[in-house]
Design an enzyme around this catalytic site. Structure first.
Site: not given
Ligand code: SAH
Length: 501
Positions: A35, A57, A178
């Site tokens: 991803d 994306k 998100m």
């Molecule tokens: N599986 C991932 C979440 C995926 S959904 C996990 O466990 O973290 C994607 C969302 O995760 C983003 O929209 C944001 O809200 C959050 N996210 C992912 N990476 C991030 C980061 N480095 N800092 C802040 N939020 C993050």
């Protein structure tokens, strides 16, 4: 032969938060489907011949449909491959890992799940916010605040089921994933359902990444603050009294390259030191490897006739020792010769194999090595290097009357650049070129110098690379004084500091 799929969490962004198991599986995989929100260096340890497939994306475009990703997972596994499905954070937290696991189970394909540090917990920790804290929060809820625009290639969980009044009454910290775009509605819904308007809220943008930023306010004020501060995805929203602890616990210091992006064009396997160094200084690194190192077969490598052996790059050192190892030999094969390294990186690579170089010039170009060797008697020299290298060193040694053999240990070939990496590299504040081949292949990928954006500053590692840039119609803004990774970082930092903001 039966394939297997590993659903692997890559953590929130800092490569240091990849688990040992994740690194092990990345190194093992035949195929990696990854991803967008994975650490920039996560794929560095992949096998040279592994197939790396981007399923996130594309540079602002539409995501690869989930059905296609699942179909690909099944197809690769059925072909008997070891497949790693690499996801940001944890695969089972808003990562659609559960759906993929169900599809695998239904197809009878074995899988394993490797948890990762989820963003809600990891980004909070890096912002100095403990999501639970004795006396302040005895529970934590991970919640999707999904809106279509904000999903950023991540899970598109349906938030229709999110019960804001129940969440308002939740006795603990709320961590929203998100949700940046929908913050006004979410904050209003929580207040309307009885959550205190003055409750502290933090937005952690790009948590654990070099460009991490925390913005704080209250439920009442946060939407406006987020708009003013232009907070972007990926961000998490933390709601609860624990947020106030960040005043005391924030531990990430200010970093001089924070907010700047730097594209690194060298081979994936070589990017790590440069990228790591830049990230430590706060830069956002865009991995845009346009070259790859391919080792060349060597027949009957005999080092005994030489009284001087010259190595001109760390790649050359690695290739030489692999050749020796392949025939059951080691560092002792170089025992009788004077060993010269073109610079400290090469000397370090030699040291890792137990050889302390006899000659290391002050400047790291072939001309300097020629100078440094002036006093050293040479009868028969071996120059072990890349196939396409310049002939300055062999010519100079021959001119001194030495017999010179050139051994081509590896060659540099073009590596196709994925569309997303190319877009990000072209928008970067800096692009670093660390060899002539990176210049040639990068310009090929972006359709010549016209493909560079005028605001991007070009950094060259030294005069030879600069010459190649100029041949292509590009005058670099910065040339390193020391022609190695440290020199590049130093020159870029000086430039960034001199230019302010
Ligand atoms: N599986 C991932 C979440 C995926 S959904 C996990 O466990 O973290 C994607 C969302 O995760 C983003 O929209 C944001 O809200 C959050 N996210 C992912 N990476 C991030 C980061 N480095 N800092 C802040 N939020 C993050």
């Amino acid at each position: 032969m039966k394939g297997i799929v590993y659903l692997v969490g890559a953590g929130p962004g800092d490569p240091g938060l990849l688990t040992a198991r994740a690194l092990e599986l990345i190194a093992l995989a035949d195929v990696i489907l990854y991803d967008r929100l994975i650490p920039s260096s996560a794929l560095e340890g992949a096998r040279e011949d592994a197939e790396l497939i981007y399923v996130g994306k594309e540079g602002g475009g539409p995501s690869v449909p989930q059905e296609r990703t699942e179909r690909d997972l099944l197809a690769h596994a059925r072909a008997g491959r070891t497949v790693v499905r690499l996801k940001g954070g944890d695969p089972f937290v808003f990562g659609r890992g559960g759906e993929e696991a169900l599809a695998l189970r239904a197809a009878g394909i074995p899988f394993e799940v490797v948890p990762g540090v989820t963003a809600g917990v990891g980004a909070s920790a890096y912002a100095g916010i403990p999501v639970t804290h004795r006396g302040l929060a005895g529970a934590v809820a991970l919640v999707t605040g999904h809106s279509r625009e904000d999903a950023a290639g991540c899970a598109r969980e349906d938030d229709a089921g999110v019960d804001w009044s129940a969440l308002a009454a939740f006795p603990g910290t709320l961590v929203l994933y998100m949700g940046v775009r929908r913050l006004p509605q979410i904050a209003a819904a929580l207040i309307a359902a009885g959550r205190p308007a003055k409750e502290p809220v933090a937005l952690v943008e790009a948590g654990t990444l070099p460009s991490q930023r925390t913005v704080t306010g209250t439920l009442e004020t946060i939407a406006e603050i987020a708009r003013r501060e232009e907070v972007r995805a990926p961000s998490i929203t933390v709601v609860g009294p624990v947020v106030a602890l960040a005043d005391e616990l924030a531990w990430l210091g200010p970093r001089p390259l924070a907010g700047r992006t730097v594209a690194v064009t060298r081979a994936r396997t070589q990017t790590s030191t440069l990228a790591r160094r830049l990230e430590k200084l706060g830069a956002g690194v865009v991995q845009a490897p346009v070259i790859r190192i391919r080792q060349l077969p060597v027949t009957e490598l005999d080092l005994s006739p030489y009284d001087l052996i010259c190595l001109t790059s760390p790649n050359g050192v690695e290739a030489l020792f692999e050749q020796l190892a392949a025939t059951g030999r080691d560092a002792r094969a170089l025992a009788a010769a004077t060993v010269a390294a073109i610079g400290p990186g090469t000397a370090r690579a030699l040291a890792a194999h137990g050889i302390s170089a006899d000659v290391v010039p002050e400047r790291f170009v072939a001309e300097s090595l020629v100078e440094a060797l002036a006093e050293i008697p040479v009868r028969h020299a071996l120059v072990a290097r890349a196939r396409e290298a310049r002939d300055v060193l062999p010519d100079a040694l021959s001119a001194r009357g030495a017999e010179v053999d050139v051994l081509a240990l590896y060659e540099t070939v073009a590596e196709p650049l994925d569309a997303a990496a190319l877009v990000s590299a072209r928008q970067a504040d800096y692009i670093t070129f660390t060899s002539s081949s990176t210049v040639r292949f990068f310009l090929q990928a972006c359709g010549g110098e016209a493909g560079l954006s005028p605001g991007t500053r070009i950094v060259s590692i030294g005069p030879v690379t600069t010459e190649t840039l100029i041949e292509h119609g590009i005058a670099p803004h910065v040339e390193a004084e020391r022609h190695d990774v440290d020199g590049v970082v130093e020159a870029l930092l000086t430039d960034a500091l001199a230019r302010g903001d």
